[in-house]
Design a protein around this motif. Structure first.
Motif, PDB file in Angstrom:
ATOM      1  N   ALA A 158      21.379 -28.164   6.867  1.00 18.79           N
ATOM      2  CA  ALA A 158      20.274 -28.786   6.146  1.00 18.79           C
ATOM      3  C   ALA A 158      20.519 -30.287   6.119  1.00 18.79           C
ATOM      4  N   LEU A 159      19.451 -31.039   6.122  1.00 12.94           N
ATOM      5  CA  LEU A 159      19.515 -32.492   6.076  1.00 12.94           C
ATOM      6  C   LEU A 159      18.916 -32.942   4.748  1.00 12.94           C
ATOM      7  N   THR A 160      19.530 -33.926   4.114  1.00 12.40           N
ATOM      8  CA  THR A 160      19.026 -34.399   2.827  1.00 12.40           C
ATOM      9  C   THR A 160      18.955 -35.918   2.824  1.00 12.40           C
ATOM     10  N   GLY A 161      18.235 -36.458   1.873  1.00 11.79           N
ATOM     11  CA  GLY A 161      18.181 -37.902   1.714  1.00 11.79           C
ATOM     12  C   GLY A 161      16.820 -38.482   2.000  1.00 11.79           C
ATOM     13  N   GLN A 162      16.797 -39.781   2.242  1.00 12.42           N
ATOM     14  CA  GLN A 162      15.551 -40.527   2.405  1.00 12.42           C
ATOM     15  C   GLN A 162      14.884 -40.359   3.763  1.00 12.42           C
ATOM     16  N   PHE A 163      15.591 -39.830   4.738  1.00  6.58           N
ATOM     17  CA  PHE A 163      15.035 -39.799   6.088  1.00  6.58           C
ATOM     18  C   PHE A 163      14.721 -38.396   6.581  1.00  6.58           C
ATOM     19  N   VAL A 164      14.426 -37.489   5.662  1.00  9.69           N
ATOM     20  CA  VAL A 164      13.955 -36.155   6.022  1.00  9.69           C
ATOM     21  C   VAL A 164      12.531 -36.006   5.487  1.00  9.69           C
ATOM     22  N   PRO A 169       7.212 -32.835   2.274  1.00 11.19           N
ATOM     23  CA  PRO A 169       5.758 -32.982   2.233  1.00 11.19           C
ATOM     24  C   PRO A 169       5.241 -33.358   0.841  1.00 11.19           C
ATOM     25  N   GLU A 170       4.223 -34.214   0.840  1.00 15.49           N
ATOM     26  CA  GLU A 170       3.532 -34.629  -0.384  1.00 15.49           C
ATOM     27  C   GLU A 170       4.470 -35.236  -1.423  1.00 15.49           C
ATOM     28  N   ASP A 171       5.420 -36.026  -0.964  1.00 11.46           N
ATOM     29  CA  ASP A 171       6.347 -36.692  -1.872  1.00 11.46           C
ATOM     30  C   ASP A 171       6.477 -38.151  -1.465  1.00 11.46           C
ATOM     31  N   CYS A 172       6.971 -38.994  -2.354  1.00 16.69           N
ATOM     32  CA  CYS A 172       7.097 -40.425  -2.108  1.00 16.69           C
ATOM     33  C   CYS A 172       8.564 -40.790  -1.896  1.00 16.69           C
ATOM     34  N   VAL A 173       8.858 -41.431  -0.762  1.00 14.30           N
ATOM     35  CA  VAL A 173      10.243 -41.815  -0.467  1.00 14.30           C
ATOM     36  C   VAL A 173      10.685 -42.962  -1.356  1.00 14.30           C
ATOM     37  N   PHE A 174      11.974 -43.279  -1.251  1.00  8.84           N
ATOM     38  CA  PHE A 174      12.611 -44.413  -1.919  1.00  8.84           C
ATOM     39  C   PHE A 174      12.760 -44.178  -3.416  1.00  8.84           C
ATOM     40  N   THR A 175      12.879 -42.925  -3.800  1.00  8.10           N
ATOM     41  CA  THR A 175      13.175 -42.609  -5.195  1.00  8.10           C
ATOM     42  C   THR A 175      14.382 -41.678  -5.215  1.00  8.10           C
ATOM     43  N   MET A 176      15.097 -41.689  -6.295  1.00  8.11           N
ATOM     44  CA  MET A 176      16.218 -40.772  -6.460  1.00  8.11           C
ATOM     45  C   MET A 176      15.719 -39.339  -6.400  1.00  8.11           C
ATOM     46  N   GLU A 177      14.538 -39.117  -6.983  1.00 10.29           N
ATOM     47  CA  GLU A 177      13.982 -37.767  -7.020  1.00 10.29           C
ATOM     48  C   GLU A 177      13.731 -37.219  -5.620  1.00 10.29           C
ATOM     49  N   TYR A 178      13.326 -38.085  -4.690  1.00 11.29           N
ATOM     50  CA  TYR A 178      13.071 -37.644  -3.320  1.00 11.29           C
ATOM     51  C   TYR A 178      14.349 -37.060  -2.713  1.00 11.29           C
ATOM     52  N   ARG A 233      15.096 -33.774  -4.456  1.00 12.54           N
ATOM     53  CA  ARG A 233      14.212 -32.693  -4.011  1.00 12.54           C
ATOM     54  C   ARG A 233      14.536 -32.233  -2.599  1.00 12.54           C
ATOM     55  N   SER A 234      14.986 -33.136  -1.744  1.00 19.16           N
ATOM     56  CA  SER A 234      15.372 -32.696  -0.400  1.00 19.16           C
ATOM     57  C   SER A 234      16.586 -31.766  -0.487  1.00 19.16           C
ATOM     58  N   ALA A 235      17.519 -32.076  -1.367  1.00 13.25           N
ATOM     59  CA  ALA A 235      18.679 -31.198  -1.556  1.00 13.25           C
ATOM     60  C   ALA A 235      18.254 -29.871  -2.177  1.00 13.25           C
ATOM     61  N   GLN A 236      17.324 -29.907  -3.136  1.00 16.67           N
ATOM     62  CA  GLN A 236      16.832 -28.666  -3.732  1.00 16.67           C
ATOM     63  C   GLN A 236      16.165 -27.785  -2.684  1.00 16.67           C
ATOM     64  N   ARG A 237      15.357 -28.399  -1.827  1.00 17.66           N
ATOM     65  CA  ARG A 237      14.682 -27.626  -0.774  1.00 17.66           C
ATOM     66  C   ARG A 237      15.710 -26.967   0.139  1.00 17.66           C
ATOM     67  N   ALA A 238      16.781 -27.683   0.446  1.00 14.77           N
ATOM     68  CA  ALA A 238      17.826 -27.118   1.301  1.00 14.77           C
ATOM     69  C   ALA A 238      18.467 -25.909   0.636  1.00 14.77           C
ATOM     70  N   VAL A 239      18.796 -26.029  -0.644  1.00 10.62           N
ATOM     71  CA  VAL A 239      19.428 -24.927  -1.370  1.00 10.62           C
ATOM     72  C   VAL A 239      18.470 -23.755  -1.514  1.00 10.62           C
ATOM     73  N   PHE A 240      17.232 -24.035  -1.889  1.00 15.62           N
ATOM     74  CA  PHE A 240      16.254 -22.954  -2.061  1.00 15.62           C
ATOM     75  C   PHE A 240      16.008 -22.228  -0.752  1.00 15.62           C
ATOM     76  N   LYS A 241      15.919 -22.964   0.341  1.00 15.19           N
ATOM     77  CA  LYS A 241      15.697 -22.351   1.650  1.00 15.19           C
ATOM     78  C   LYS A 241      16.878 -21.463   2.003  1.00 15.19           C
ATOM     79  N   ARG A 242      18.073 -21.928   1.747  1.00 10.24           N
ATOM     80  CA  ARG A 242      19.282 -21.143   2.045  1.00 10.24           C
ATOM     81  C   ARG A 242      19.287 -19.865   1.211  1.00 10.24           C
ATOM     82  N   ASN A 243      18.955 -19.982  -0.074  1.00  5.93           N
ATOM     83  CA  ASN A 243      18.935 -18.803  -0.937  1.00  5.93           C
ATOM     84  C   ASN A 243      17.851 -17.815  -0.515  1.00  5.93           C
ATOM     85  N   GLN A 244      16.706 -18.316  -0.053  1.00  8.21           N
ATOM     86  CA  GLN A 244      15.648 -17.441   0.449  1.00  8.21           C
ATOM     87  C   GLN A 244      16.136 -16.682   1.674  1.00  8.21           C
ATOM     88  N   THR A 245      16.847 -17.370   2.558  1.00  6.97           N
ATOM     89  CA  THR A 245      17.369 -16.743   3.768  1.00  6.97           C
ATOM     90  C   THR A 245      18.384 -15.665   3.409  1.00  6.97           C
TER      91      THR A 245
END
Length: 101
Positions: free
Chosen positions: A64-70, A73-82, A85-97
């Motif tokens: 999984a790739l995380t950070g500002q350059f992944v 969708p429908e999110d705004c870059v250059f924030t800590m939350e971005y 959320r990229s890390a959350q998506r990676a974890v959630f995707k892994r758990n779904q798998t």
């Protein structure tokens, strides 16, 4: 600005803010070290939807790739939350798998 000294940058800022009366004291008691961020605005440049990789690339099972350059969708870059959320998506995707194994 890229060719200005720190003192020149501070003087410009102080004058813009109307601190002319205190300018000498401010300049004499301050240290400004200019720093360039050549890629600082890269997140805001025009791009295509395919310019950034997905958080979990297609076909990936353990990457999984995380950070500002992944792509988040429908999110705004250059924030800590971005980045979070990229890390959350990676974890959630892994758990779904894993739950489908």
């Amino acid at each position: 600005m890229g060719e200005c000294s720190g003192r020149e940058i501070l003087e410009e800022l102080a004058r813009q803010l109307g601190f002319d009366a205190d300018l000498k004291r401010i300049l004499d008691s301050s240290i400004v070290i200019p720093n360039m961020l050549p890629f600082g605005i890269s997140q805001f440049l025009k791009r295509k939807d395919t310019d950034r990789p997905d958080v979990v690339p297609k076909g990936s099972t353990n990457l999984a790739l995380t950070g500002q350059f992944v792509e988040v969708p429908e999110d705004c870059v250059f924030t800590m939350e971005y980045s979070v959320r990229s890390a959350q998506r990676a974890v959630f995707k892994r758990n779904q798998t894993r739950s489908h194994e």
